[in-house]
Design a protein around this motif. Structure first.
Motif, short mmCIF file in Angstrom:
data_model
loop_
_atom_site.label_atom_id
_atom_site.label_comp_id
_atom_site.label_asym_id
_atom_site.label_seq_id
_atom_site.Cartn_x
_atom_site.Cartn_y
_atom_site.Cartn_z
N UNK A 56 14.98 10.19 48.89
CA UNK A 56 14.11 11.34 48.70
C UNK A 56 12.78 10.87 48.14
N UNK A 57 11.69 11.37 48.72
CA UNK A 57 10.35 11.00 48.26
C UNK A 57 9.70 12.13 47.47
N UNK A 58 10.43 13.20 47.24
CA UNK A 58 9.88 14.32 46.48
C UNK A 58 10.66 15.57 46.76
N UNK A 59 10.52 16.51 45.86
CA UNK A 59 11.22 17.79 46.00
C UNK A 59 10.38 18.86 45.33
N UNK A 60 10.42 20.03 45.91
CA UNK A 60 9.79 21.19 45.30
C UNK A 60 10.54 22.42 45.76
N UNK A 61 10.29 23.53 45.09
CA UNK A 61 10.87 24.81 45.50
C UNK A 61 9.76 25.67 46.04
N UNK A 62 10.01 26.30 47.17
CA UNK A 62 9.01 27.14 47.83
C UNK A 62 9.64 28.46 48.22
N UNK A 63 8.85 29.52 48.19
CA UNK A 63 9.34 30.80 48.69
C UNK A 63 8.78 31.10 50.08
N UNK A 64 8.32 30.06 50.76
CA UNK A 64 7.78 30.18 52.11
C UNK A 64 8.80 30.79 53.06
N UNK A 65 10.06 30.58 52.79
CA UNK A 65 11.12 30.99 53.71
C UNK A 65 11.73 32.33 53.35
N UNK A 66 11.06 33.13 52.51
CA UNK A 66 11.54 34.47 52.17
C UNK A 66 12.33 34.53 50.88
N UNK A 67 12.76 33.41 50.37
CA UNK A 67 13.49 33.32 49.10
C UNK A 67 13.24 31.92 48.56
N UNK A 68 13.33 31.74 47.25
CA UNK A 68 13.12 30.39 46.71
C UNK A 68 14.12 29.39 47.32
N UNK A 69 13.59 28.36 47.92
CA UNK A 69 14.42 27.32 48.56
C UNK A 69 13.88 25.96 48.20
N UNK A 70 14.76 25.03 47.87
CA UNK A 70 14.28 23.66 47.66
C UNK A 70 13.87 23.02 48.98
N UNK A 71 12.80 22.25 48.91
CA UNK A 71 12.35 21.43 50.03
C UNK A 71 12.46 19.99 49.54
N UNK A 72 13.18 19.18 50.27
CA UNK A 72 13.37 17.77 49.90
C UNK A 72 12.76 16.94 51.02
N UNK A 73 11.93 15.98 50.62
CA UNK A 73 11.16 15.21 51.60
C UNK A 73 11.67 13.77 51.69
N UNK A 74 11.79 13.30 52.92
CA UNK A 74 12.16 11.92 53.20
C UNK A 74 11.08 11.32 54.08
N UNK A 75 10.81 10.04 53.90
CA UNK A 75 9.81 9.37 54.73
C UNK A 75 10.50 8.34 55.59
N UNK A 76 10.15 8.34 56.85
CA UNK A 76 10.72 7.42 57.82
C UNK A 76 9.55 6.81 58.59
N UNK A 77 8.92 5.78 57.99
CA UNK A 77 7.70 5.22 58.58
C UNK A 77 6.58 6.24 58.46
N UNK A 78 5.98 6.59 59.58
CA UNK A 78 4.89 7.58 59.60
C UNK A 78 5.42 9.01 59.53
N UNK A 79 6.70 9.20 59.77
CA UNK A 79 7.29 10.53 59.85
C UNK A 79 7.77 11.00 58.48
N UNK A 80 7.45 12.24 58.15
CA UNK A 80 7.96 12.87 56.93
C UNK A 80 8.95 13.94 57.38
N UNK A 81 10.17 13.84 56.86
CA UNK A 81 11.21 14.80 57.18
C UNK A 81 11.36 15.73 55.98
N UNK A 82 11.27 17.02 56.24
CA UNK A 82 11.42 18.03 55.19
C UNK A 82 12.75 18.74 55.42
N UNK A 83 13.62 18.69 54.41
CA UNK A 83 14.92 19.33 54.50
C UNK A 83 14.90 20.56 53.60
#
Length: 117
Positions: free
Chosen positions: A18-45
């Motif tokens: 994991x390269x970082x985590x935050x909580x966002x309500x972008x999805x209608x309710x507070x949800x954690x967003x966890x970020x992974x980096x794979x070279x140039x690609x950033x994967x947000x879970x």
């Protein structure tokens, strides 16, 4: 991800950290967003850790880094939403109105990473 912990564990099992985590309500309710980096690609879970579900994680959308977000805004006009600060410090992001263009995948355009300083 219906089961956030299992999805995160899956990425970790293939050697990603994991390269970082935050909580966002972008999805209608507070949800954690966890970020992974794979070279140039950033994967947000994204998922609800309090209510794990079953099934496979799915693909939601795509963020594309562009050399000049202002030029993209000029080119795409009303097809691109307002530019705002991105989660990644020093970057900006704008959401493409993909359905208006006949696209099925949610798509955003991002400014490049700032130069190391």
């Amino acid at each position: 991800a219906p089961d956030l912990a299992a999805t995160v564990a899956g990425f970790e099992a293939i050697g990603l950290s994991s390269r970082g985590e935050r909580t966002s309500d972008t999805y209608g309710a507070p949800m954690p967003q966890i970020f992974f980096r794979m070279g140039e690609v950033i994967i947000e879970v994204v998922g609800n850790p309090d209510q794990p579900g079953s099934g496979d994680a799915g693909f939601f959308g795509l963020a594309i880094t562009v050399a000049d977000l202002d030029a993209a805004r000029t080119l795409l006009g009303d097809h691109l939403g307002d530019v705002k600060d991105a989660v990644q410090t020093g970057r900006q992001i704008s959401t493409l109105r993909h359905r208006d263009l006949g696209m099925s995948v949610a798509t955003a355009l991002m400014s490049p990473e700032p130069a190391p300083g």
